[in-house]
Design a protein around this motif. Sequence first.
Motif, PDB file in Angstrom:
ATOM      1  N   GLY A 195      36.068  41.946  43.123  1.00 38.66           N
ATOM      2  CA  GLY A 195      35.043  41.115  42.507  1.00 38.66           C
ATOM      3  C   GLY A 195      35.265  41.067  41.008  1.00 38.66           C
ATOM      4  O   GLY A 195      35.448  42.099  40.371  1.00 38.66           O
TER       5      GLY A 195
ATOM      6  N   ARG B 158      40.326  37.904  47.612  1.00 37.42           N
ATOM      7  CA  ARG B 158      40.347  38.677  48.844  1.00 37.42           C
ATOM      8  C   ARG B 158      41.627  38.409  49.630  1.00 37.42           C
ATOM      9  O   ARG B 158      42.153  37.308  49.614  1.00 37.42           O
TER      10      ARG B 158
ATOM     11  N   LYS C 102      40.761  32.947  46.591  1.00 36.02           N
ATOM     12  CA  LYS C 102      39.656  33.093  45.654  1.00 36.02           C
ATOM     13  C   LYS C 102      38.346  32.934  46.416  1.00 36.02           C
ATOM     14  O   LYS C 102      38.201  32.020  47.222  1.00 36.02           O
ATOM     15  N   THR C 103      37.402  33.845  46.172  1.00 37.87           N
ATOM     16  CA  THR C 103      36.113  33.776  46.853  1.00 37.87           C
ATOM     17  C   THR C 103      35.077  33.159  45.926  1.00 37.87           C
ATOM     18  O   THR C 103      35.140  33.325  44.710  1.00 37.87           O
TER      19      THR C 103
ATOM     20  N   GLY D 211      35.758  36.036  42.691  1.00 37.89           N
ATOM     21  CA  GLY D 211      36.509  37.156  43.227  1.00 37.89           C
ATOM     22  C   GLY D 211      37.751  36.715  43.975  1.00 37.89           C
ATOM     23  O   GLY D 211      38.074  35.530  44.026  1.00 37.89           O
TER      24      GLY D 211
ATOM     25  N   ILE E 215      46.225  41.497  43.295  1.00 45.74           N
ATOM     26  CA  ILE E 215      46.046  41.714  44.734  1.00 45.74           C
ATOM     27  C   ILE E 215      47.286  41.259  45.500  1.00 45.74           C
ATOM     28  O   ILE E 215      47.704  41.910  46.452  1.00 45.74           O
TER      29      ILE E 215
ATOM     30  N   LEU F 171      38.734  47.720  43.012  1.00 47.44           N
ATOM     31  CA  LEU F 171      38.888  46.924  44.219  1.00 47.44           C
ATOM     32  C   LEU F 171      38.310  47.675  45.402  1.00 47.44           C
ATOM     33  O   LEU F 171      38.091  48.879  45.349  1.00 47.44           O
TER      34      LEU F 171
ATOM     35  N   SER G 245      39.592  43.442  48.632  1.00 52.66           N
ATOM     36  CA  SER G 245      38.877  42.452  47.825  1.00 52.66           C
ATOM     37  C   SER G 245      38.607  42.984  46.427  1.00 52.66           C
ATOM     38  O   SER G 245      38.527  44.197  46.205  1.00 52.66           O
TER      39      SER G 245
ATOM     40  N   THR H 284      43.203  39.455  53.677  1.00 54.37           N
ATOM     41  CA  THR H 284      43.035  40.104  54.978  1.00 54.37           C
ATOM     42  C   THR H 284      44.420  40.410  55.532  1.00 54.37           C
ATOM     43  O   THR H 284      45.238  39.508  55.698  1.00 54.37           O
TER      44      THR H 284
ATOM     45  N   ILE I 193      40.852  44.626  54.836  1.00 54.79           N
ATOM     46  CA  ILE I 193      40.469  43.604  53.868  1.00 54.79           C
ATOM     47  C   ILE I 193      40.462  44.236  52.485  1.00 54.79           C
ATOM     48  O   ILE I 193      39.764  45.222  52.253  1.00 54.79           O
TER      49      ILE I 193
ATOM     50  N   ALA J 296      46.564  35.777  48.071  1.00 52.07           N
ATOM     51  CA  ALA J 296      45.131  36.048  47.973  1.00 52.07           C
ATOM     52  C   ALA J 296      44.331  34.755  47.938  1.00 52.07           C
ATOM     53  O   ALA J 296      44.817  33.722  47.487  1.00 52.07           O
TER      54      ALA J 296
END
Length: 186
Positions: free
Chosen positions: A46, A95, A74-75, A93, A64, A159, A44, A97, A42, A72
């Motif tokens: 922020g 992320r 968005k978190t 952020g 990313i 990251l 990620s 996987t 993972i 990617a």
Amino acid sequence: MAEAKVYIPRLKKLYREKVAPELFTELGYTSKMQVPRLVKVIVSMGVGEARENKKLLDAAVGDIEIITGQHAVKTKAKKSIANFKIRKGQEIGARVTLRGNQMWEFLDRLMNVALPRVKDFRGVNPNGFDGHGNYTLGLTEQIIFPEIDFDKIEKVMGLSVSIVTTAETDTEAKSLLAKLGMPFRR
């Protein structure tokens, strides 16, 4: 009809042919299914400043995607934090996987290309394990990856890379990652 060659990443081939048999004998397993293996990676990032400047979040997503070669996500903030001026549901952020061949390719590039480009690099912290065989590595800048064009980045951002394994203990996971070529600090 000729049989097509199936591409196998270099690190995956190394794991199958050398690392897994070594771990099997070294750790004294009774079944090949007990040998620790990688599940996912993972990556990620922020972006706390995204609450004021949405452009930075889009730049982080783009970086990313360039680094990993995968789209990617968005978190969003899970809860509101008044001191940081963050509201629940606010995008803060990005992320990705990675699984399968993309995971193996990314780890190969991380260990053999990106990490040696870190300024004053003496190895990664061997204490980054969580107690369940997973390893997390923090990088201070995304520009160590050769895919990133230094002139086109909005801001230098850090990251986090989390490597999830099937290892039961941290010593098994450390042995697995060390045999794959992770440069741990002595």
